[in-house]
Design a protein around this motif. Structure first.
Motif, PDB file in Angstrom:
ATOM      1  N   ASN A   8       2.251  -0.152  14.896  1.00 31.95           N
ATOM      2  CA  ASN A   8       3.694   0.191  15.218  1.00 31.95           C
ATOM      3  C   ASN A   8       4.518  -0.072  13.781  1.00 31.95           C
ATOM      4  O   ASN A   8       5.583   0.537  13.506  1.00 31.95           O
ATOM      5  CB  ASN A   8       4.283  -0.670  16.381  1.00 31.95           C
ATOM      6  N   SER A   9       4.108  -1.109  13.134  1.00 28.27           N
ATOM      7  CA  SER A   9       4.701  -1.480  11.881  1.00 28.27           C
ATOM      8  C   SER A   9       4.589  -0.494  10.943  1.00 28.27           C
ATOM      9  O   SER A   9       5.604   0.049  10.219  1.00 28.27           O
ATOM     10  CB  SER A   9       4.068  -2.837  11.157  1.00 28.27           C
ATOM     11  N   ASN A  10       3.442   0.222  10.825  1.00 26.31           N
ATOM     12  CA  ASN A  10       3.342   1.303   9.976  1.00 26.31           C
ATOM     13  C   ASN A  10       4.117   2.603  10.340  1.00 26.31           C
ATOM     14  O   ASN A  10       4.699   3.213   9.622  1.00 26.31           O
ATOM     15  CB  ASN A  10       1.596   1.935   9.885  1.00 26.31           C
ATOM     16  N   LEU A  11       4.088   2.835  11.476  1.00 25.53           N
ATOM     17  CA  LEU A  11       4.989   3.933  11.853  1.00 25.53           C
ATOM     18  C   LEU A  11       6.365   3.776  11.620  1.00 25.53           C
ATOM     19  O   LEU A  11       7.233   4.665  11.177  1.00 25.53           O
ATOM     20  CB  LEU A  11       4.642   4.116  13.446  1.00 25.53           C
ATOM     21  N   LEU A  12       6.944   2.442  11.864  1.00 21.19           N
ATOM     22  CA  LEU A  12       8.165   2.018  11.715  1.00 21.19           C
ATOM     23  C   LEU A  12       8.674   2.126  10.212  1.00 21.19           C
ATOM     24  O   LEU A  12       9.792   2.813   9.700  1.00 21.19           O
ATOM     25  CB  LEU A  12       8.668   0.708  12.271  1.00 21.19           C
ATOM     26  N   ILE A  13       7.758   1.700   9.415  1.00 26.24           N
ATOM     27  CA  ILE A  13       8.165   1.632   7.846  1.00 26.24           C
ATOM     28  C   ILE A  13       8.048   3.232   7.474  1.00 26.24           C
ATOM     29  O   ILE A  13       8.980   3.397   6.639  1.00 26.24           O
ATOM     30  CB  ILE A  13       6.982   0.812   7.113  1.00 26.24           C
ATOM     31  N   PRO A  46       4.759   7.568   2.630  1.00 28.52           N
ATOM     32  CA  PRO A  46       4.738   7.467   4.356  1.00 28.52           C
ATOM     33  C   PRO A  46       3.352   7.775   4.597  1.00 28.52           C
ATOM     34  O   PRO A  46       2.841   7.603   5.544  1.00 28.52           O
ATOM     35  CB  PRO A  46       5.811   8.469   4.804  1.00 28.52           C
ATOM     36  N   LEU A  47       2.690   8.784   3.674  1.00 26.52           N
ATOM     37  CA  LEU A  47       1.316   9.436   3.889  1.00 26.52           C
ATOM     38  C   LEU A  47       0.506   8.179   3.926  1.00 26.52           C
ATOM     39  O   LEU A  47      -0.807   8.233   4.791  1.00 26.52           O
ATOM     40  CB  LEU A  47       1.052  10.508   2.863  1.00 26.52           C
ATOM     41  N   GLN A  48       0.649   7.195   3.301  1.00 23.10           N
ATOM     42  CA  GLN A  48      -0.202   6.087   3.099  1.00 23.10           C
ATOM     43  C   GLN A  48      -0.037   5.165   4.372  1.00 23.10           C
ATOM     44  O   GLN A  48      -1.150   4.745   4.889  1.00 23.10           O
ATOM     45  CB  GLN A  48      -0.005   4.990   1.914  1.00 23.10           C
ATOM     46  N   ASN A  49       0.947   5.092   4.861  1.00 25.77           N
ATOM     47  CA  ASN A  49       1.192   4.745   6.558  1.00 25.77           C
ATOM     48  C   ASN A  49       0.282   5.502   7.411  1.00 25.77           C
ATOM     49  O   ASN A  49      -0.136   4.989   8.327  1.00 25.77           O
ATOM     50  CB  ASN A  49       2.814   4.386   6.655  1.00 25.77           C
ATOM     51  N   MET A  50       0.515   6.817   7.334  1.00 25.09           N
ATOM     52  CA  MET A  50      -0.174   7.384   8.160  1.00 25.09           C
ATOM     53  C   MET A  50      -1.884   7.437   7.833  1.00 25.09           C
ATOM     54  O   MET A  50      -2.539   7.329   9.129  1.00 25.09           O
ATOM     55  CB  MET A  50       0.002   8.936   7.834  1.00 25.09           C
ATOM     56  N   LEU A 110      -6.965   3.412  14.275  1.00 26.19           N
ATOM     57  CA  LEU A 110      -7.314   4.234  15.373  1.00 26.19           C
ATOM     58  C   LEU A 110      -8.843   4.184  15.199  1.00 26.19           C
ATOM     59  O   LEU A 110      -9.728   4.254  16.361  1.00 26.19           O
ATOM     60  CB  LEU A 110      -6.516   5.460  15.476  1.00 26.19           C
ATOM     61  N   LEU A 111      -9.283   4.562  14.022  1.00 26.08           N
ATOM     62  CA  LEU A 111     -10.859   4.756  13.851  1.00 26.08           C
ATOM     63  C   LEU A 111     -11.645   3.551  14.071  1.00 26.08           C
ATOM     64  O   LEU A 111     -12.453   3.435  14.877  1.00 26.08           O
ATOM     65  CB  LEU A 111     -11.280   5.125  12.431  1.00 26.08           C
ATOM     66  N   PHE A 112     -11.109   2.307  13.535  1.00 31.14           N
ATOM     67  CA  PHE A 112     -11.784   0.957  13.648  1.00 31.14           C
ATOM     68  C   PHE A 112     -11.669   0.628  15.291  1.00 31.14           C
ATOM     69  O   PHE A 112     -12.686   0.085  16.010  1.00 31.14           O
ATOM     70  CB  PHE A 112     -10.938  -0.139  13.071  1.00 31.14           C
ATOM     71  N   ILE A 159       0.942  -1.285  -0.010  1.00 28.43           N
ATOM     72  CA  ILE A 159      -0.102  -0.018   0.134  1.00 28.43           C
ATOM     73  C   ILE A 159       0.903   1.255   0.046  1.00 28.43           C
ATOM     74  O   ILE A 159       0.468   2.414  -0.614  1.00 28.43           O
ATOM     75  CB  ILE A 159      -0.882  -0.145   1.202  1.00 28.43           C
ATOM     76  N   HIS A 160       1.936   1.131   0.769  1.00 26.17           N
ATOM     77  CA  HIS A 160       2.798   2.288   1.144  1.00 26.17           C
ATOM     78  C   HIS A 160       3.319   2.688  -0.668  1.00 26.17           C
ATOM     79  O   HIS A 160       3.488   3.652  -1.095  1.00 26.17           O
ATOM     80  CB  HIS A 160       4.156   2.045   1.617  1.00 26.17           C
TER      81      HIS A 160
END
Length: 284
Positions: free
Chosen positions: A118-123, A89-93, A100-102, A40-41
């Protein structure tokens, strides 16, 4: 290798090995989640590139993530490359926000939610390191093109990448050296891969610069705009490769040739200089 919507999607051999290893060690779900996050990134890069009129040639899934390969022509300006790089990186955000919404509406909870966030933030953060071919490396390279000639940009962006690759390797082994923990094997492998990749690319800078000149001659011969012209004053005795190394990525150049007395003896458009160089002529 997969072809999707005109884009070739390929998998590095090490990536396949990691997938098979995760299957044997019982971590396939986690790695599949990482694969989806990285894919997705990369789709963020693809969507941004197509929106800005830049052709995407392929998406390569590497051991540390993925890389979207763009067509290297005059259409890929520094501003566009920065926007395309930030789109990943925007896709990870966005994925973190959806997670968080779910969670807020009670649709997702538990340790896998934390792992996913955490994985999204790290990537996202890892990809912003100024190391090619990571997004941060491309942003660093694009910013360099705004200040430096393109040849110097290639040299310095790869030197920065090599430096930060070495720093990444050092960071992975410092706990072991200080007796405070084991070697961070994942970081060591990724850092080593990036170091080798950038060292190989650094040695191939002459070929990348030659491709830049070939693409540039075709692009500017079709779309020369006087608003971006910039003069270069060069001594008649200077070799062509010296003059060409002064070319900037988004500037069209007229070369003012001067003699030993400092008088202008000729004004040469850059296409003629490039064509002469490609034919093997050493001087103007």
């Amino acid at each position: 290798m997969i072809r999707w919507n005109g884009i070739v999607i390929s998998f590095h051999p090490f990536f396949v090995i990691i997938m098979l290893t995760s299957l044997l060690t019982g971590h396939l779900l986690e790695l599949l989640a990482l694969f989806v996050i990285v894919f997705i990134h990369e789709l963020g890069h693809v969507a941004a590139a197509r929106f800005l009129g830049v052709k995407v040639l392929s998406v390569q899934m590497l051991p540390f993530g993925g890389v979207a390969i763009m067509e290297d022509t005059g259409h890929l300006t520094a501003g566009r490359e920065i926007l395309i790089s930030l789109a990943g990186p925007l896709q990870n955000m966005v994925l973190i926000g959806l997670s968080l919404l779910f969670h807020a509406v009670g649709l997702w909870d538990g340790p896998f939610l934390s792992y996913f966030i955490n994985s999204n933030l790290l990537i996202a953060l890892f990809n912003l390191l100024p190391i090619l071919p990571l997004d941060g490396g491309k942003i660093s390279q694009s910013l360099c093109t705004l200040l430096l000639p393109y040849h110097a940009t290639l040299i310095w962006s790869h030197r920065i990448s090599l430096l930060f690759s070495i720093m990444l390797i050092a960071y992975s082994i410092i706990p072991q050296l200080l007796g405070q923990g084991a070697v961070q094997l994942n970081l060591l492998l990724v850092g080593s891969f990036l170091l080798y990749s950038n060292w190989s690319d650094y040695r191939n800078i002459p070929y990348r610069f030659l491709r830049f000149l070939v693409n540039r001659e075709r692009f500017f011969s079709e779309q020369h705009n006087g608003n971006i012209a910039q003069p270069i004053v060069a001594d008649k005795s200077k070799p062509l490769d010296y003059i060409l190394r002064l070319f900037k990525r988004e500037k069209y150049h007229f070369i003012y040739v001067v003699n030993q007395q400092g008088n202008i003896v000729a004004v040469v458009p850059e296409q003629r200089v490039i064509s002469s160089y490609l034919r093997g002529n050493p001087g103007i």
